[in-house]
Design an enzyme around this catalytic site. Sequence first.
Site, PDB file in Angstrom:
ATOM      1  N   SER A 597       0.852  -1.196   0.000  1.00 33.96           N
ATOM      2  CA  SER A 597       0.000   0.000   0.000  1.00 33.96           C
ATOM      3  C   SER A 597       0.884   1.241   0.000  1.00 33.96           C
ATOM      4  O   SER A 597       1.992   1.216   0.542  1.00 33.96           O
ATOM      5  CB  SER A 597      -0.888   0.008   1.245  1.00 33.96           C
ATOM      6  N   TYR A 610      -2.035  -0.690  10.428  1.00 32.23           N
ATOM      7  CA  TYR A 610      -2.123  -1.001   8.994  1.00 32.23           C
ATOM      8  C   TYR A 610      -0.885  -0.486   8.259  1.00 32.23           C
ATOM      9  O   TYR A 610      -0.238  -1.218   7.506  1.00 32.23           O
ATOM     10  CB  TYR A 610      -3.385  -0.350   8.413  1.00 32.23           C
TER      11      TYR A 610
END
Length: 729
Positions: A597, A610
């Site tokens: 990501s 995350y």
Amino acid sequence: MNKPDEFRHVCYLWDDSVAGPLDPVERLRYRSNILGADQRISNTGGGNTSSKLIMVDPLTGKEVDVLWVKGSGGDLRTARRESFASLYLDKFQTLQEIYNRADVKGAKTEVEDAMVEMYRHTVFNLNPTVSSIDTPLHGLIPARHVDHMHPVSVIAIAASRDQERLTHEVFGDEVGWVPWQRPGFDLGLVMQDQVQRNPNLKGLVMGQHGLIDWADDDKACYELTLSLIEKAARFIESRDKAERTFGGQKVAPLDPVGRQQILVRLLPRLRGILSAKNKLIATWQDSPPVLEFVNSLDAPRLAEIGTSCPDHFLRTKIKPLYVDWDPQQDSFETLLEKLETGLARYRADYTAYYEACKHPGSPGMRDPNPTVILIPGIGLIAWGKNKSESRVTAEFYSLAIDVMRASEAISAYQGLPRQEAFDIEYWALEEAKLRRMPAEKELAREIVVVVGAGSGIGKAAAQRVAREGAHVVCADLSFEAAQKTAQELLDLYGVGIGVAGSGISGSGPALGLGVDITQRDSVRAMLEQVILAYGGIDHIIITAGIFVPPDLDGMIPDEKWNLTYAINVAGPFILADEARKVWESQGLEGSLVLTTSVNAVVAKPGSLAYDTSKAAANHLVRELAVGLAPLVRVNGLSPATVVEGSSMFPRERVISSLHKYAVPFEEDEDTDRLRERLAKFYAQRTLTKSPVSLADQAEIAYLLISRKFSKTTGQIITVDGGLQEAFLR
Ligand SMILES: [Zn+2]
């Protein structure tokens, strides 16, 4: 003639209520479909049917006789109206004059092959379907309807040492016999001659090949075909050798679990050895008749004789490789040794066969490896350029086993002479057929596992690689979602030719499996299913990931940290670690794509667990690239937020993000509309000002496993519309 309910060895499927309303060409299509539906009547792609029908000539407006005959390369079971060629019957029959004028004529002469080109001059109504090399068999036999089939029970007679005597014993005077001859114009003339000399004949057994029979009514023709096959099957049944079949059992069978445990270890090794030039896909079969054969005393002798029907050996090669291994006595290492020496011997034999039989101008030697491998205790393993091809090859060899069983019960099985086999295998017309096949797609021989294929980027990636011809394993935590994606791919691309029969592994080019990547046992079980379905693994794309939102007070409790890391970091590692064993065992080039990501490099409040997990995943890409080199490339796909269709963006998260960024919206708007608003907002923060879609991500996932990126490993490719703060340093 049998009554419909008296058939025990074939399925009687004719239904007047279906056939009644059909036009004559559709009745031919119908008859073909119901004949092809039963493998005991004809193998996949084998046999052909015809009807001679009165039609109005578009040129003259007058009625003419037209030969409708199944076209080249089609399959009876799936034939449609377009699968049939149509020829002016009178023009076709006058081709005899041209043929007879040649100085040198007969089977396998130049003029015989040249006749095939002439068929096009006789086409009725511009029908573009190419007529097959069997057309003269239909056009030169006077009856209105003709069936040519490859039934196991009749091939068994035709592949027996005393086939002519057996034909007479089984069928009496109603069926004649013609010796083996390569199909073509001359064989049509031989049959025509037989019928002229004996007008009462209803059919012919074709030596080493199959059955042809005819009638002036189409339903009567269908029923005759079934009756003749039934008659042969009953004759064989009454002489069946039961436990003494194939000389009796030599090797005790393994239980199904034991067989699969060996296959899981064996298939990747074997795939690596056989795929040195071109990758191959496996299908194994362990139905009771296959096991009875491979475990028998006679298997080595009969395997060496090879397959008989030309349709069979075009796929199975002239003979399979039989490995003399005893699962009760010998170790797995012994099996590998015996396979290596067996393969070397097979390749030498095949080369010798090619050298001994080739003619000036024969096509170059094809892959000398076997396409069928027989292993006592295990069954048969077939190989092909894709699942469909290896499945048909398995089907054909298992039909050949049925033929050998029957032939050895009534007589002694014999193969086609090697030169005749060669003259079919390397026939210029067969070579031309191979050249006409469309070019293979980029991922045609590849096995791609997409983990997370139930939704979002994973689903889009599965669809993208399927478009390039890959065999796609759709894996997901949700088995149902994985299955749904796989089924959609099967609906789109079909399962290919051939029917999945008893004991045949895997079904088509896509497969849905459940997996929990945080559990090593679950990962191992999933990969084993992939091996059993296709024979190995080439590429893995992991899109599975999780965003666990912090508690309302912004805190991230320990269990949320653990879950985030288990799925986003440890999971991909476990997958890579388990797949490594398969890759090493195969020794073939492969690749791995992890989805990370842009958050991995952008520090911001609110998603600490995350973001750091994705930073770890970025480094996992680099570490794995080092660890798996030189065999496997490892790269990362780094998306910015893809809102479209993402399971990570349920309605509440979309709404809370819209609030957070003060994007105006109406409370009653549907979720997709809200996602669109959010995607547009995100797009405004990018350099390209355009929202990133699932298709954008899927394209890069595909490119990373493709040859286009064959020199790239250890890299992270960002697909974010251009986020300056996410530039990699
Ligand atoms: Zn045939």
